[in-house]
Design a protein around this motif. Structure first.
Motif, PDB file in Angstrom:
ATOM      1  N   GLU A  10       0.615  -1.291   0.178  1.00 26.91           N
ATOM      2  CA  GLU A  10       0.202   0.000   0.057  1.00 26.91           C
ATOM      3  C   GLU A  10       0.872   1.132   0.066  1.00 26.91           C
ATOM      4  O   GLU A  10       1.062   1.890   1.117  1.00 26.91           O
ATOM      5  CB  GLU A  10      -0.672  -0.230   1.203  1.00 26.91           C
ATOM      6  CG  GLU A  10      -1.830   1.156   1.435  1.00 26.91           C
ATOM      7  CD  GLU A  10      -2.513   1.252  -0.005  1.00 26.91           C
ATOM      8  OE1 GLU A  10      -2.191   2.024  -0.713  1.00 26.91           O
ATOM      9  OE2 GLU A  10      -3.714   0.605  -0.093  1.00 26.91           O
ATOM     10  N   PRO A  11       1.372   1.833  -1.113  1.00 26.00           N
ATOM     11  CA  PRO A  11       2.327   2.740  -1.228  1.00 26.00           C
ATOM     12  C   PRO A  11       1.962   4.114  -1.094  1.00 26.00           C
ATOM     13  O   PRO A  11       2.463   4.890  -0.461  1.00 26.00           O
ATOM     14  CB  PRO A  11       2.721   2.903  -2.695  1.00 26.00           C
ATOM     15  CG  PRO A  11       1.806   2.022  -3.374  1.00 26.00           C
ATOM     16  CD  PRO A  11       1.086   0.866  -2.539  1.00 26.00           C
ATOM     17  N   ARG A  12       0.491   4.269  -0.811  1.00 27.01           N
ATOM     18  CA  ARG A  12      -0.060   5.710  -0.558  1.00 27.01           C
ATOM     19  C   ARG A  12       0.012   5.844   0.866  1.00 27.01           C
ATOM     20  O   ARG A  12      -0.262   6.936   1.609  1.00 27.01           O
ATOM     21  CB  ARG A  12      -1.812   5.616  -0.687  1.00 27.01           C
ATOM     22  CG  ARG A  12      -2.041   5.809  -2.143  1.00 27.01           C
ATOM     23  CD  ARG A  12      -3.673   5.967  -2.275  1.00 27.01           C
ATOM     24  NE  ARG A  12      -4.109   6.936  -1.549  1.00 27.01           N
ATOM     25  CZ  ARG A  12      -4.093   8.075  -2.238  1.00 27.01           C
ATOM     26  NH1 ARG A  12      -3.388   8.500  -3.429  1.00 27.01           N
ATOM     27  NH2 ARG A  12      -4.542   9.120  -1.586  1.00 27.01           N
ATOM     28  N   LEU A  13       0.361   4.849   1.972  1.00 28.92           N
ATOM     29  CA  LEU A  13       0.580   4.798   3.234  1.00 28.92           C
ATOM     30  C   LEU A  13       2.114   5.322   3.929  1.00 28.92           C
ATOM     31  O   LEU A  13       2.407   4.976   4.933  1.00 28.92           O
ATOM     32  CB  LEU A  13      -0.124   3.747   3.841  1.00 28.92           C
ATOM     33  CG  LEU A  13      -1.658   3.437   3.597  1.00 28.92           C
ATOM     34  CD1 LEU A  13      -2.101   2.193   4.286  1.00 28.92           C
ATOM     35  CD2 LEU A  13      -2.316   4.813   3.879  1.00 28.92           C
ATOM     36  N   ARG A  14       2.864   5.157   2.745  1.00 25.74           N
ATOM     37  CA  ARG A  14       4.224   5.602   3.297  1.00 25.74           C
ATOM     38  C   ARG A  14       4.429   6.840   3.795  1.00 25.74           C
ATOM     39  O   ARG A  14       3.634   7.726   3.789  1.00 25.74           O
ATOM     40  CB  ARG A  14       5.075   5.587   2.103  1.00 25.74           C
ATOM     41  CG  ARG A  14       5.271   3.854   1.476  1.00 25.74           C
ATOM     42  CD  ARG A  14       6.106   3.921   0.399  1.00 25.74           C
ATOM     43  NE  ARG A  14       7.722   4.227   0.915  1.00 25.74           N
ATOM     44  CZ  ARG A  14       8.813   4.200   0.173  1.00 25.74           C
ATOM     45  NH1 ARG A  14       8.706   3.851  -1.109  1.00 25.74           N
ATOM     46  NH2 ARG A  14       9.939   4.440   0.701  1.00 25.74           N
ATOM     47  N   GLY A  15       5.497   6.948   4.582  1.00 25.52           N
ATOM     48  CA  GLY A  15       5.881   8.433   5.325  1.00 25.52           C
ATOM     49  C   GLY A  15       4.835   8.393   6.436  1.00 25.52           C
ATOM     50  O   GLY A  15       4.804   7.700   7.271  1.00 25.52           O
ATOM     51  N   ASN A  16       4.277   9.727   6.675  1.00 25.29           N
ATOM     52  CA  ASN A  16       3.337   9.978   7.690  1.00 25.29           C
ATOM     53  C   ASN A  16       2.062   9.541   7.337  1.00 25.29           C
ATOM     54  O   ASN A  16       1.088   9.604   8.093  1.00 25.29           O
ATOM     55  CB  ASN A  16       3.319  11.466   7.874  1.00 25.29           C
ATOM     56  CG  ASN A  16       4.447  12.110   8.536  1.00 25.29           C
ATOM     57  OD1 ASN A  16       5.149  11.381   9.157  1.00 25.29           O
ATOM     58  ND2 ASN A  16       4.890  13.194   8.175  1.00 25.29           N
ATOM     59  N   GLY A  17       1.747   8.717   6.096  1.00 26.34           N
ATOM     60  CA  GLY A  17       0.710   7.738   6.041  1.00 26.34           C
ATOM     61  C   GLY A  17      -0.493   8.793   5.462  1.00 26.34           C
ATOM     62  O   GLY A  17      -0.445  10.096   5.469  1.00 26.34           O
ATOM     63  N   LEU A  18      -1.629   8.232   5.461  1.00 32.82           N
ATOM     64  CA  LEU A  18      -3.113   8.891   5.209  1.00 32.82           C
ATOM     65  C   LEU A  18      -3.563   9.222   6.448  1.00 32.82           C
ATOM     66  O   LEU A  18      -3.711   8.568   7.499  1.00 32.82           O
ATOM     67  CB  LEU A  18      -3.860   8.037   4.340  1.00 32.82           C
ATOM     68  CG  LEU A  18      -5.371   8.316   4.302  1.00 32.82           C
ATOM     69  CD1 LEU A  18      -5.433   9.372   3.460  1.00 32.82           C
ATOM     70  CD2 LEU A  18      -6.169   7.250   3.757  1.00 32.82           C
ATOM     71  N   MET A  19      -3.605  10.599   6.749  1.00 32.88           N
ATOM     72  CA  MET A  19      -4.387  11.177   8.045  1.00 32.88           C
ATOM     73  C   MET A  19      -5.543  11.745   7.673  1.00 32.88           C
ATOM     74  O   MET A  19      -5.877  12.568   6.930  1.00 32.88           O
ATOM     75  CB  MET A  19      -3.259  12.348   8.297  1.00 32.88           C
ATOM     76  CG  MET A  19      -1.965  11.757   8.804  1.00 32.88           C
ATOM     77  SD  MET A  19      -0.714  12.936   9.598  1.00 32.88           S
ATOM     78  CE  MET A  19      -1.657  12.947  11.164  1.00 32.88           C
ATOM     79  N   GLY A  73      11.986  14.961   5.682  1.00 30.73           N
ATOM     80  CA  GLY A  73      10.957  15.798   5.459  1.00 30.73           C
ATOM     81  C   GLY A  73       9.613  15.226   6.525  1.00 30.73           C
ATOM     82  O   GLY A  73       8.911  15.976   7.114  1.00 30.73           O
ATOM     83  N   GLU A  74       9.554  13.798   6.462  1.00 26.92           N
ATOM     84  CA  GLU A  74       8.289  13.251   7.215  1.00 26.92           C
ATOM     85  C   GLU A  74       8.742  13.626   8.543  1.00 26.92           C
ATOM     86  O   GLU A  74       7.771  13.864   9.547  1.00 26.92           O
ATOM     87  CB  GLU A  74       8.056  11.901   6.739  1.00 26.92           C
ATOM     88  CG  GLU A  74       9.159  10.997   7.237  1.00 26.92           C
ATOM     89  CD  GLU A  74       9.061   9.633   6.639  1.00 26.92           C
ATOM     90  OE1 GLU A  74       9.199   8.711   7.582  1.00 26.92           O
ATOM     91  OE2 GLU A  74       8.763   9.418   5.640  1.00 26.92           O
TER      92      GLU A  74
END
Length: 292
Positions: A10-19, A73-74
């Motif tokens: 689920e690449p959309r949830l990388r970094g700080n994710g879906l908030m 950045g994250e």
């Protein structure tokens, strides 16, 4: 509650994710969404809401856009927001402007120190903070994450972009049309974490019932005009508790439709009661989701 996610699945949830977050308290309804958009590999934006409590009838809304690459950045955006939140909660005895300045000072110091210890010279972030009491909005910011005040169809940008292009526009060297495609439009002149000390710009506005404050990262305002933001609010009907969440989703879909090359963070706050009569109420229509 945050849940573990397989980045490869689920690449959309990388970094700080879906908030996602939404709620109603102290005469306000609010909602936000933050995700990576269509092009970036991770979400380096971060957002948070601190609701008013019995100690002091002030709510705080925060949006940050991290700089310096995926990891830096994250970390910078999350560290800025969470440090500012702690500083805000621990300074109930101070006036609102002093609380905001202290929150920015502590956030900047935290990122500056982290960048030194992690050897991340490029680590930095924007930060825009909106504090709302019963009849007044105070906006503090560093960088180019914006806050708009929307009253009916009238839109006023309360923040000034701390960027090379923003400075050139203020000096009359380029037009808004030229700024939209200028190669230096993402180069910031002020942000958190790059200098040992920083001072935020602070603006305040009196509030009326049905006023809307919209905070966003450049992932939204670079693609969606202020007039389109106001129109989306005008077009929504139904339960006020759900309306701002619907507008957030509508604006996010518009940014996605237009390509969303950057992370997209949208936060909408609306005044639901007559000013001066706002009382603390149990939080309602509240939900939260963060995946990382």
């Amino acid at each position: 509650m945050a849940q573990a996610s397989d980045w490869s699945q689920e690449p959309r949830l990388r970094g700080n994710g879906l908030m996602l977050d939404s709620g109603a308290n102290a005469g306000l309804t609010w909602s936000f969404r933050s995700d990576r958009g269509l092009v970036r590999e991770s979400n380096e934006d971060y957002a948070l809401v601190i609701e008013a409590d019995e100690g002091r009838n002030e709510s705080l809304f925060l949006v940050a856009d991290g700089l310096g690459g995926h990891a830096a950045g994250e970390v910078a955006s999350r560290l800025a927001v969470e440090t500012a939140a702690v500083a805000w909660r621990s300074s109930l005895d101070k006036p609102t402007k002093a609380r905001l300045r202290n929150a920015f000072r502590m956030a900047n110091q935290a990122i500056f120190d982290e960048a030194l210890s992690a050897h991340q010279n490029g680590m930095a972030t924007t930060l825009t903070a909106l504090a709302i009491s019963s009849d007044m909005a105070l906006v503090a910011h560093v960088g180019d994450s914006r806050c708009y005040h929307i009253r009916g169809r009238k839109v006023e940008q309360l923040t000034t972009d701390h960027s090379q292009v923003g400075e050139m526009m203020r000096r009359g060297l380029i037009s808004p049309a030229e700024a939209a495609s200028h190669p230096a439009r993402s180069v910031l002149t002020r942000c958190l974490g790059r200098e040992f000390a920083i001072t935020p710009d602070i603006t305040q506005r009196p509030l009326l019932k049905d006023d809307v404050l919209l905070l966003c990262s450049d992932g939204l305002w670079d693609l969606v005009s202020p007039q389109e933001m106001a129109l989306a609010l005008q077009n929504e009907d139904g339960d006020p508790a759900n309306q701002v969440a619907n507008v957030v989703e509508e604006l996010n879909k518009l940014a996605i439709y237009r390509g969303a090359p950057d992370n997209v963070t949208i936060m909408i706050v609306r005044v639901e009661r007559e000013v001066g009569s706002i009382q603390l109420t149990p939080s309602s229509s509240r939900w939260f989701k963060r995946s990382s």
